[in-house]
Write a protein that holds these residues in place. Structure first.
Motif, PDB file in Angstrom:
ATOM      1  N   ASP A  10      50.438   0.332  39.765  1.00 28.75           N
ATOM      2  CA  ASP A  10      50.586   1.369  40.783  1.00 28.75           C
ATOM      3  C   ASP A  10      51.707   2.340  40.417  1.00 28.75           C
ATOM      4  OD1 ASP A  10      52.325  -0.755  41.064  1.00 28.75           O
ATOM      5  OD2 ASP A  10      52.449  -0.599  43.245  1.00 28.75           O
ATOM      6  N   VAL A  11      52.798   1.805  39.910  1.00 32.89           N
ATOM      7  CA  VAL A  11      53.908   2.660  39.470  1.00 32.89           C
ATOM      8  C   VAL A  11      53.485   3.461  38.241  1.00 32.89           C
ATOM      9  CG1 VAL A  11      56.307   2.669  38.708  1.00 32.89           C
ATOM     10  CG2 VAL A  11      55.553   0.995  40.389  1.00 32.89           C
TER      11      VAL A  11
ATOM     12  N   THR B 162      55.535  17.547  36.081  1.00 32.82           N
ATOM     13  CA  THR B 162      56.836  17.987  35.566  1.00 32.82           C
ATOM     14  C   THR B 162      56.707  19.070  34.499  1.00 32.82           C
ATOM     15  OG1 THR B 162      57.794  15.847  36.102  1.00 32.82           O
ATOM     16  CG2 THR B 162      58.999  17.208  34.539  1.00 32.82           C
TER      17      THR B 162
ATOM     18  N   ALA C  87      54.533   5.493  31.617  1.00 34.14           N
ATOM     19  CA  ALA C  87      53.364   4.900  32.255  1.00 34.14           C
ATOM     20  C   ALA C  87      52.863   3.698  31.453  1.00 34.14           C
ATOM     21  CB  ALA C  87      52.259   5.944  32.405  1.00 34.14           C
TER      22      ALA C  87
ATOM     23  N   LEU D 223      50.479   4.565  37.512  1.00 36.32           N
ATOM     24  CA  LEU D 223      49.633   5.692  37.923  1.00 36.32           C
ATOM     25  C   LEU D 223      50.457   6.818  38.542  1.00 36.32           C
ATOM     26  CD1 LEU D 223      46.522   3.859  39.383  1.00 36.32           C
ATOM     27  CD2 LEU D 223      46.625   5.299  37.363  1.00 36.32           C
ATOM     28  N   SER D 224      51.446   6.457  39.333  1.00 35.42           N
ATOM     29  CA  SER D 224      52.321   7.478  39.911  1.00 35.42           C
ATOM     30  C   SER D 224      53.090   8.209  38.826  1.00 35.42           C
ATOM     31  CB  SER D 224      53.298   6.838  40.892  1.00 35.42           C
ATOM     32  OG  SER D 224      52.621   6.217  41.938  1.00 35.42           O
ATOM     33  N   GLN D 225      53.614   7.471  37.869  1.00 34.23           N
ATOM     34  CA  GLN D 225      54.365   8.079  36.780  1.00 34.23           C
ATOM     35  C   GLN D 225      53.471   8.966  35.929  1.00 34.23           C
ATOM     36  OE1 GLN D 225      57.577   8.249  36.074  1.00 34.23           O
ATOM     37  NE2 GLN D 225      57.079   9.492  34.299  1.00 34.23           N
TER      38      GLN D 225
ATOM     39  N   ALA E  92      50.869  10.622  36.923  1.00 35.36           N
ATOM     40  CA  ALA E  92      50.587  11.857  37.661  1.00 35.36           C
ATOM     41  C   ALA E  92      51.796  12.785  37.686  1.00 35.36           C
ATOM     42  CB  ALA E  92      50.159  11.525  39.082  1.00 35.36           C
ATOM     43  N   VAL E  93      52.965  12.244  37.975  1.00 36.51           N
ATOM     44  CA  VAL E  93      54.160  13.082  38.115  1.00 36.51           C
ATOM     45  C   VAL E  93      54.758  13.423  36.755  1.00 36.51           C
ATOM     46  CG1 VAL E  93      56.503  13.158  39.035  1.00 36.51           C
ATOM     47  CG2 VAL E  93      54.667  12.200  40.405  1.00 36.51           C
TER      48      VAL E  93
ATOM     49  N   THR F  14      52.758  -0.182  32.712  1.00 37.83           N
ATOM     50  CA  THR F  14      51.524  -0.960  32.617  1.00 37.83           C
ATOM     51  C   THR F  14      51.773  -2.284  31.905  1.00 37.83           C
ATOM     52  OG1 THR F  14      50.236   1.083  32.549  1.00 37.83           O
ATOM     53  CG2 THR F  14      49.142  -0.923  31.804  1.00 37.83           C
TER      54      THR F  14
END
Length: 82
Positions: free
Chosen positions: A51-52, A64, A41, A54-56, A58-59, A45
């Motif tokens: 946006d990627v 995981t 993440a 934030l997705s990373q 979260a996941v 950044t």
């Protein structure tokens, strides 16, 4: 300055990924994968993809490791029932 940040972030990701492969204990592996998700993440950044990132975050940072720990707990319960 930006190139230095990218290089540091890439080294952090490479180090975390190497440790994730070498660790055998599932609990420690889940912890290292969480750190790897946060490092990715940070890399996204720095590369101007919030946006990627934030997705990373979260996941990779939260879901995981929880999934891995849940699978480990289920495997333990199956072993006790036999």
């Amino acid at each position: 300055m930006a190139d230095a940040l990218i290089a540091v972030a890439l080294l952090l990701v490479a180090g975390c990924a190497t440790v994730a492969v070498l660790v055998r204990d599932p609990v420690r592996q889940a912890l290292v994968l969480a750190v790897l998700g946060v490092a990715l993440a940070v890399l996204f950044t720095v590369l101007h993809a919030p946006d990627v990132a934030l997705s990373q975050l979260a996941v990779g940072g939260a879901l995981t490791p929880l999934l891995l720990l849940s699978v480990r707990k289920v495997k333990r319960r199956k072993g006790r029932e036999r």
